[in-house]
Design a protein around this motif. Structure first.
Motif, PDB file in Angstrom:
ATOM      1  N   ASP A 258       3.201  -5.429  -3.704  1.00 50.60           N
ATOM      2  CA  ASP A 258       4.026  -4.480  -3.279  1.00 50.60           C
ATOM      3  C   ASP A 258       3.912  -2.926  -4.118  1.00 50.60           C
ATOM      4  OD1 ASP A 258       2.697  -5.162  -0.868  1.00 50.60           O
ATOM      5  OD2 ASP A 258       4.966  -5.172   0.001  1.00 50.60           O
ATOM      6  N   VAL A 259       4.244  -3.705  -5.386  1.00 52.40           N
ATOM      7  CA  VAL A 259       4.742  -2.700  -6.402  1.00 52.40           C
ATOM      8  C   VAL A 259       3.462  -1.329  -6.813  1.00 52.40           C
ATOM      9  CG1 VAL A 259       3.214  -3.699  -8.690  1.00 52.40           C
ATOM     10  CG2 VAL A 259       5.243  -2.445  -8.691  1.00 52.40           C
ATOM     11  N   ASP A 260       4.186  -0.474  -6.381  1.00 53.66           N
ATOM     12  CA  ASP A 260       3.352   1.208  -6.877  1.00 53.66           C
ATOM     13  C   ASP A 260       2.039   0.859  -7.624  1.00 53.66           C
ATOM     14  OD1 ASP A 260       4.680   1.605  -4.117  1.00 53.66           O
ATOM     15  OD2 ASP A 260       5.761   3.597  -5.419  1.00 53.66           O
ATOM     16  N   LEU A 261       0.704   1.029  -7.215  1.00 55.15           N
ATOM     17  CA  LEU A 261       0.013   1.308  -8.724  1.00 55.15           C
ATOM     18  C   LEU A 261       0.219   2.667  -9.209  1.00 55.15           C
ATOM     19  CD1 LEU A 261      -2.804   0.312  -9.315  1.00 55.15           C
ATOM     20  CD2 LEU A 261      -4.191   2.013  -7.468  1.00 55.15           C
ATOM     21  N   ARG A 262       0.171   2.177 -10.435  1.00 56.08           N
ATOM     22  CA  ARG A 262       0.416   3.191 -11.285  1.00 56.08           C
ATOM     23  C   ARG A 262      -1.303   2.675 -12.823  1.00 56.08           C
ATOM     24  NH1 ARG A 262       1.938   4.536 -17.202  1.00 56.08           N
ATOM     25  NH2 ARG A 262       2.081   7.374 -17.585  1.00 56.08           N
ATOM     26  N   PHE A 263      -2.198   3.156 -12.972  1.00 55.08           N
ATOM     27  CA  PHE A 263      -3.176   2.857 -13.562  1.00 55.08           C
ATOM     28  C   PHE A 263      -3.447   4.314 -14.630  1.00 55.08           C
ATOM     29  CE2 PHE A 263      -7.484   3.013 -14.834  1.00 55.08           C
ATOM     30  CZ  PHE A 263      -7.917   1.577 -16.197  1.00 55.08           C
ATOM     31  N   VAL A 264      -3.708   3.925 -15.970  1.00 56.27           N
ATOM     32  CA  VAL A 264      -4.153   4.968 -17.201  1.00 56.27           C
ATOM     33  C   VAL A 264      -5.061   4.328 -17.610  1.00 56.27           C
ATOM     34  CG1 VAL A 264      -3.568   6.630 -18.875  1.00 56.27           C
ATOM     35  CG2 VAL A 264      -1.659   6.237 -17.514  1.00 56.27           C
ATOM     36  N   GLY A 265      -6.543   5.023 -17.643  1.00 60.47           N
ATOM     37  CA  GLY A 265      -8.076   4.767 -17.818  1.00 60.47           C
ATOM     38  C   GLY A 265      -8.662   5.758 -18.919  1.00 60.47           C
ATOM     39  N   ARG A 266      -9.613   5.090 -19.045  1.00 55.29           N
ATOM     40  CA  ARG A 266     -10.337   6.508 -19.756  1.00 55.29           C
ATOM     41  C   ARG A 266     -11.656   6.598 -18.463  1.00 55.29           C
ATOM     42  NH1 ARG A 266     -10.996   2.866 -25.268  1.00 55.29           N
ATOM     43  NH2 ARG A 266     -10.867   1.351 -23.278  1.00 55.29           N
TER      44      ARG A 266
ATOM     45  N   LEU B 161      -4.232   6.884 -12.187  1.00 58.49           N
ATOM     46  CA  LEU B 161      -4.545   6.447 -10.337  1.00 58.49           C
ATOM     47  C   LEU B 161      -2.649   6.208 -10.384  1.00 58.49           C
ATOM     48  CD1 LEU B 161      -7.650   4.790 -10.768  1.00 58.49           C
ATOM     49  CD2 LEU B 161      -7.154   7.163 -10.255  1.00 58.49           C
ATOM     50  N   THR B 162      -2.280   6.808  -9.815  1.00 60.19           N
ATOM     51  CA  THR B 162      -1.253   6.266  -8.708  1.00 60.19           C
ATOM     52  C   THR B 162      -1.114   5.781  -7.238  1.00 60.19           C
ATOM     53  OG1 THR B 162       0.183   8.288  -8.732  1.00 60.19           O
ATOM     54  CG2 THR B 162      -0.288   7.079 -10.121  1.00 60.19           C
ATOM     55  N   GLY B 163      -0.552   4.970  -6.441  1.00 54.36           N
ATOM     56  CA  GLY B 163      -0.601   4.738  -5.577  1.00 54.36           C
ATOM     57  C   GLY B 163       0.073   4.073  -5.404  1.00 54.36           C
ATOM     58  N   ARG B 164       0.192   4.144  -3.827  1.00 54.99           N
ATOM     59  CA  ARG B 164       1.086   2.857  -3.082  1.00 54.99           C
ATOM     60  C   ARG B 164      -0.094   2.248  -1.437  1.00 54.99           C
ATOM     61  NH1 ARG B 164       6.559   5.224  -2.026  1.00 54.99           N
ATOM     62  NH2 ARG B 164       7.009   4.351  -3.450  1.00 54.99           N
ATOM     63  N   LEU B 165       0.644   0.675  -1.995  1.00 54.89           N
ATOM     64  CA  LEU B 165       0.140  -0.094  -0.957  1.00 54.89           C
ATOM     65  C   LEU B 165       0.945   0.232   0.299  1.00 54.89           C
ATOM     66  CD1 LEU B 165      -1.691  -2.769   0.084  1.00 54.89           C
ATOM     67  CD2 LEU B 165       0.016  -3.888  -0.906  1.00 54.89           C
ATOM     68  N   GLN B 166      -0.060   0.406   1.976  1.00 58.60           N
ATOM     69  CA  GLN B 166       0.216   0.145   2.876  1.00 58.60           C
ATOM     70  C   GLN B 166      -0.942  -1.041   3.517  1.00 58.60           C
ATOM     71  OE1 GLN B 166      -0.882   4.049   4.898  1.00 58.60           O
ATOM     72  NE2 GLN B 166       1.287   4.881   4.310  1.00 58.60           N
ATOM     73  N   ARG B 167       0.274  -1.728   4.557  1.00 56.12           N
ATOM     74  CA  ARG B 167      -0.394  -3.360   5.630  1.00 56.12           C
ATOM     75  C   ARG B 167      -0.495  -3.096   6.460  1.00 56.12           C
ATOM     76  NH1 ARG B 167      -0.173  -7.035   1.751  1.00 56.12           N
ATOM     77  NH2 ARG B 167       0.511  -7.583  -0.140  1.00 56.12           N
ATOM     78  N   THR B 168      -1.210  -4.220   6.531  1.00 53.61           N
ATOM     79  CA  THR B 168      -1.499  -4.015   7.775  1.00 53.61           C
ATOM     80  C   THR B 168      -0.308  -4.362   8.822  1.00 53.61           C
ATOM     81  OG1 THR B 168      -2.441  -6.450   8.215  1.00 53.61           O
ATOM     82  CG2 THR B 168      -3.775  -4.021   8.214  1.00 53.61           C
TER      83      THR B 168
ATOM     84  N   SER C   2      -0.002  -7.508  10.837  1.00 50.25           N
ATOM     85  CA  SER C   2      -0.216  -8.751  10.167  1.00 50.25           C
ATOM     86  C   SER C   2      -0.402  -9.066   8.990  1.00 50.25           C
ATOM     87  CB  SER C   2      -1.641  -9.661  10.860  1.00 50.25           C
ATOM     88  OG  SER C   2      -2.643  -8.929  10.047  1.00 50.25           O
ATOM     89  N   HIS C   3       0.722  -7.503   7.536  1.00 51.29           N
ATOM     90  CA  HIS C   3       0.777  -8.139   6.959  1.00 51.29           C
ATOM     91  C   HIS C   3      -0.394  -8.060   5.463  1.00 51.29           C
ATOM     92  CE1 HIS C   3       4.825  -7.796   7.502  1.00 51.29           C
ATOM     93  NE2 HIS C   3       4.789  -8.355   8.376  1.00 51.29           N
ATOM     94  N   GLN C   4      -1.549  -7.528   6.132  1.00 50.04           N
ATOM     95  CA  GLN C   4      -2.823  -8.010   5.131  1.00 50.04           C
ATOM     96  C   GLN C   4      -2.737  -6.369   4.333  1.00 50.04           C
ATOM     97  OE1 GLN C   4      -4.270 -10.761   4.800  1.00 50.04           O
ATOM     98  NE2 GLN C   4      -2.420 -10.956   6.380  1.00 50.04           N
ATOM     99  N   PRO C   5      -3.190  -6.602   3.491  1.00 48.46           N
ATOM    100  CA  PRO C   5      -3.173  -5.463   2.416  1.00 48.46           C
ATOM    101  C   PRO C   5      -4.434  -4.553   3.791  1.00 48.46           C
ATOM    102  CG  PRO C   5      -3.687  -6.870   1.128  1.00 48.46           C
ATOM    103  CD  PRO C   5      -3.658  -7.352   2.582  1.00 48.46           C
ATOM    104  N   ASP C   6      -4.285  -3.192   4.004  1.00 45.74           N
ATOM    105  CA  ASP C   6      -4.576  -1.748   4.195  1.00 45.74           C
ATOM    106  C   ASP C   6      -5.299  -0.852   3.541  1.00 45.74           C
ATOM    107  OD1 ASP C   6      -5.975  -1.270   6.694  1.00 45.74           O
ATOM    108  OD2 ASP C   6      -4.215   0.574   7.033  1.00 45.74           O
ATOM    109  N   THR C   7      -4.943  -0.468   2.581  1.00 39.63           N
ATOM    110  CA  THR C   7      -5.059   1.278   2.405  1.00 39.63           C
ATOM    111  C   THR C   7      -3.663   1.277   0.699  1.00 39.63           C
ATOM    112  OG1 THR C   7      -3.780   2.234   3.801  1.00 39.63           O
ATOM    113  CG2 THR C   7      -5.940   2.467   4.466  1.00 39.63           C
TER     114      THR C   7
END
Length: 166
Positions: A123-131, A144-151, A153-158
């Motif tokens: 659940d760490v925030d996404l941080r990626f730098v690429g070409r 690209l940065t992002g934050r995970l949201q779970r359902t 039932s704690h499954q990855p959602d978005t």
């Protein structure tokens, strides 16, 4: 909007239904007025908030995206994201798998996979730098940065996030 005698505006929702006699002749009507002030103000606040977000992301030259994990579907904002990638709107990858194979530099794919795995597992925030290769052939470093949201039932959602040309 109903305007009272004192000039106060009252947002209403109204409906009417005819009152008919046994032979179908209209005798009158029933009018129903509902006060929708709270909904009206909530919708207005939401529109104002969305406009502030649009202005802020535009000023910061950030694109917004949401990755739907189970469907492997990416939804991009139409405002800044195509400009950052220098791709026509219709050419924006609609799946993360397509983003990786179509426009991400092959040498950067393992790093994106590792960043995504870390986000999905911890659940760490996404941080990626690429070409990324743009339509004009140029390689650009994008973050690209992002934050995970779970359902529930704690499954990855978005993962919802931003993209910036760095």
């Amino acid at each position: 909007i109903l305007v009272a005698k004192d000039g106060t505006e009252l947002p209403i929702d109204d409906s009417a239904a005819p009152i008919r006699s046994a032979n179908g002749r209209i005798l009158g009507s029933i009018l129903i007025f509902r006060d929708v002030t709270r909904r009206y103000h909530a919708e207005r606040a939401l529109r104002d908030s969305e406009e502030r977000l649009r202005l802020a992301t535009s000023a910061a030259q950030l694109g917004i995206w949401v990755w739907y994990f189970r469907e492997d579907r990416i939804v991009w904002d139409q405002q800044c994201t195509p400009e950052i990638f220098k791709l026509p709107w219709v050419s924006m990858p609609a799946a993360l798998s397509r983003l990786k194979t179509d426009i991400l530099h092959p040498d950067d794919r393992p790093a994106l996979d590792a960043a995504l795995s870390a986000t999905l597992e911890t659940d760490v925030d996404l941080r990626f730098v690429g070409r990324f290769q743009r339509a004009d052939g140029a390689l650009r470093w994008l973050e690209l940065t992002g934050r995970l949201q779970r359902t529930t039932s704690h499954q990855p959602d978005t993962i919802a996030g931003t993209v910036a040309d760095v």
